[in-house]
Scaffold this motif. Structure first.
Motif: not given
Length: 573
Positions: A524-533
């Protein structure tokens, strides 16, 4: 690993990245002159400093980073020790005699480590009122104070305080020095990755097949493929901004200070839960070896499970006081060999000794047990907190996709082999650890069980230390004393023992951790961070895939956590 055309639709490939990588490879190739300390120069200049390239990690150029100045500052160093192999060095917190004995090994033990680790070892625990001078007597007194200090103080980010690795100890590649982080080859990176992934989770893979059925193995392969992709996303996040080095740094860049703190807490909770699993594992397997062991104190009688859990905690507690854990890191690197030995023993018992062949073919699909199986399979890929460190440690960072693919492929092969063979042998009687099903009178069984018992003892302190260091950072400077640090680390060990005795269900606890924590850390967090950054650079293909992974991760986390907690409660009822 080279990306194909289809890969490029999901991964951001930047011309600037390729150019910067080419410049960096050129610097290592020895085509230019010596590194220049002056600023300026174009990108094509042979005399340009490595700091001119945005692909060079900030610590390599000793530049302060806003990300590494916030809690937890110790994450990089402690995870490097947890996941890498170093030469052995032994000394305890505040013990000057052992520090003197290990002094001759200090340079060799930390030759491959960043300057911050060396500076943290030579700083006194409490700030000194007088700065060191060139006078020999004051230097000796300063060194003596250092030997009595704790093994960690959050390192200062001022360039003047960083202690450089001696020039004669720096590795040379193509006529140029390699930064202290960039020393791992392809093979070393693979070994470090497999050492992290192939932990105690491999013992429960046959139990996962029992819970989910044969078709549940598809979940294992799918989770492995998604773990590789999300690992690549973490790399893209690291490359997006200069100064990003760790998973908490990525969370900071994506969601600010709150993101950094939340991700750090989840990572530390996962490590703490792993320590609890170690104690449960030791208790179960030692009880199998010595089922009649017990201890009676007055009216209190401890059975073998409670007794061995307490004894294990007493054994590992002093290892958490070690000032330098490179000795344990060196030994625990045998985790890869240990996993291979355990799986080999399982096959030997089944194929050579002809033990435990079941009469039925097993269940093809068991829907009620799928949530538990998801948590168990997910736990097997709980290595994303270490992947950024492995990436930063590679000599050739463009090899990271291939390194990560090899790590996950080898680990998945071991997981699937143990799962299939274990379930074929024991069927519906499969325990949460297949070592508990092995006949105790066979040599291969004894090798497997003793290997299982020995390995977690060396890994406990390495797993608990990152959490301990992060808590020590929160102590006021005048409270960072040797007794306080020992008390803090001892309290962590005792608390993990209490939880292990309260919830002594190895498979269910593992499923809970895999569902609740690993799903966030690995998917979950890798995808969320990727989309945010990288929200301004992502394609719609990437958005769809990331949203899909997040949705699947949330569903798995929800149903897995609920099922695990429900079954744990049922155990008490």
């Amino acid at each position: 690993m080279k990306n194909s055309v289809s890969d490029r639709s999901f991964l951001i490939e930047s011309d600037d990245e390729d150019d910067a990588t080419a410049v960096e490879d050129g610097n290592r190739g020895g085509h230019g002159g010596e590194e220049s300390g002056d600023d300026g120069g174009g990108s094509g200049s042979d005399s340009s400093s490595p700091c001119d390239s945005p692909r060079v990690v900030a610590a390599q150029c000793s530049q302060p980073s806003s990300y590494t100045q916030q809690w937890p500052q110790s994450y990089r160093q402690s995870i490097d020790m947890y996941s890498s192999v170093h030469s052995p060095n032994l000394s305890f917190l505040g013990t000057p005699s052992l520090s003197r004995l290990s002094n001759s090994f200090l340079t060799n033990s930390f030759r491959g480590k960043p300057p911050e680790i060396i500076s943290s070892l030579i700083k006194p625990l409490l700030p000194t009122s007088t700065a060191p001078t060139r006078d020999d007597q004051q230097q000796q007194q300063h060194q003596e104070d250092v030997r009595k200090s704790s093994h960690y103080l959050p390192p200062s980010r001022k360039a003047s305080s960083l202690q450089r690795i001696p020039e004669d100890h720096r590795p040379i590649v193509g006529g140029h020095e390699v930064g202290p982080y960039r020393q791992c080859s392809y093979f070393q990176g693979v070994m470090n990755g497999v050492n992290v992934l192939c932990g105690v989770g491999i013992l429960s893979t046959p139990y996962a097949v029992k819970q989910g059925g044969w078709l549940g193995l598809v979940i294992l392969v799918v989770l492995g493929a998604l773990a590789w992709y999300t690992g690549i996303l973490l790399r893209r996040c690291l490359d997006s901004k200069e100064g990003l080095e760790t998973y908490p740094d990525i969370g900071h860049a994506a969601f600010g200070t709150a993101g950094r703190i939340i991700i750090s807490i989840i990572l530390y909770m996962e490590l703490y839960a792993c320590c609890i699993e170690y104690l449960i594992l030791e208790s179960d397997n030692l009880s199998k070896l010595f089922p009649n062991a017990h201890l009676t104190i007055g009216s209190l009688t401890m059975d073998s499970h409670v007794l061995f859990a307490i004894l294990t905690a007493l054994v590992v507690m002093p290892t958490t006081w070690l000032r330098d854990l490179s000795c344990l890191s060196f030994v625990s690197a045998g985790g890869v060999i240990a996993s291979i030995v355990i799986v080999s023993c399982l096959f030997w018992v089944g194929l050579v000794d002809h033990v435990g062949t079941v009469k039925s073919e097993g269940t093809a699909l068991n829907l009620p047990g799928i949530p538990i199986a998801i948590g168990l399979y997910g736990y097997c890929y709980s290595g994303h907190g270490v992947f950024p460190n492995i990436y930063s440690s590679l000599k050739k960072r463009n090899q990271f996709p291939a390194v990560l693919f090899t790590c996950i492929a080898l680990s998945t092969f071991l997981f699937a082999g143990a799962a299939i063979m274990g379930y074929i042998m024991f069927g519906e009687s499969t325990e949460s650890q297949f070592t508990l099903n092995l006949p105790p009178n066979l040599v291969a069984s004894k090798i497997a069980v003793w290997t299982t018992v020995t390995n977690p003892i060396t890994k406990y302190a390495l797993t608990m230390t990152p959490l301990a260091l992060s808590l020590e950072e929160l102590l006021p400077p005048n409270q960072q004393t040797y007794p306080n640090i020992v008390m803090l680390r001892s309290a962590l060990v005792v608390s993990s023992l209490i939880v292990a005795l309260s919830v002594p269900f190895f498979g269910l606890v593992m499923s809970l951790v895999g569902s609740f924590l690993t799903m966030f850390v690995a998917y979950i967090l890798p995808c969320a961070c990727f989309l945010a950054i990288l929200r301004s650079k992502v394609t719609w293909y990437q958005v769809v895939l990331c949203v899909f992974i997040i949705a699947v991760g949330l569903c798995c986390a929800g149903v897995g956590t609920y099922s695990s907690l429900s079954k744990i409660i049922q155990q008490y009822q």
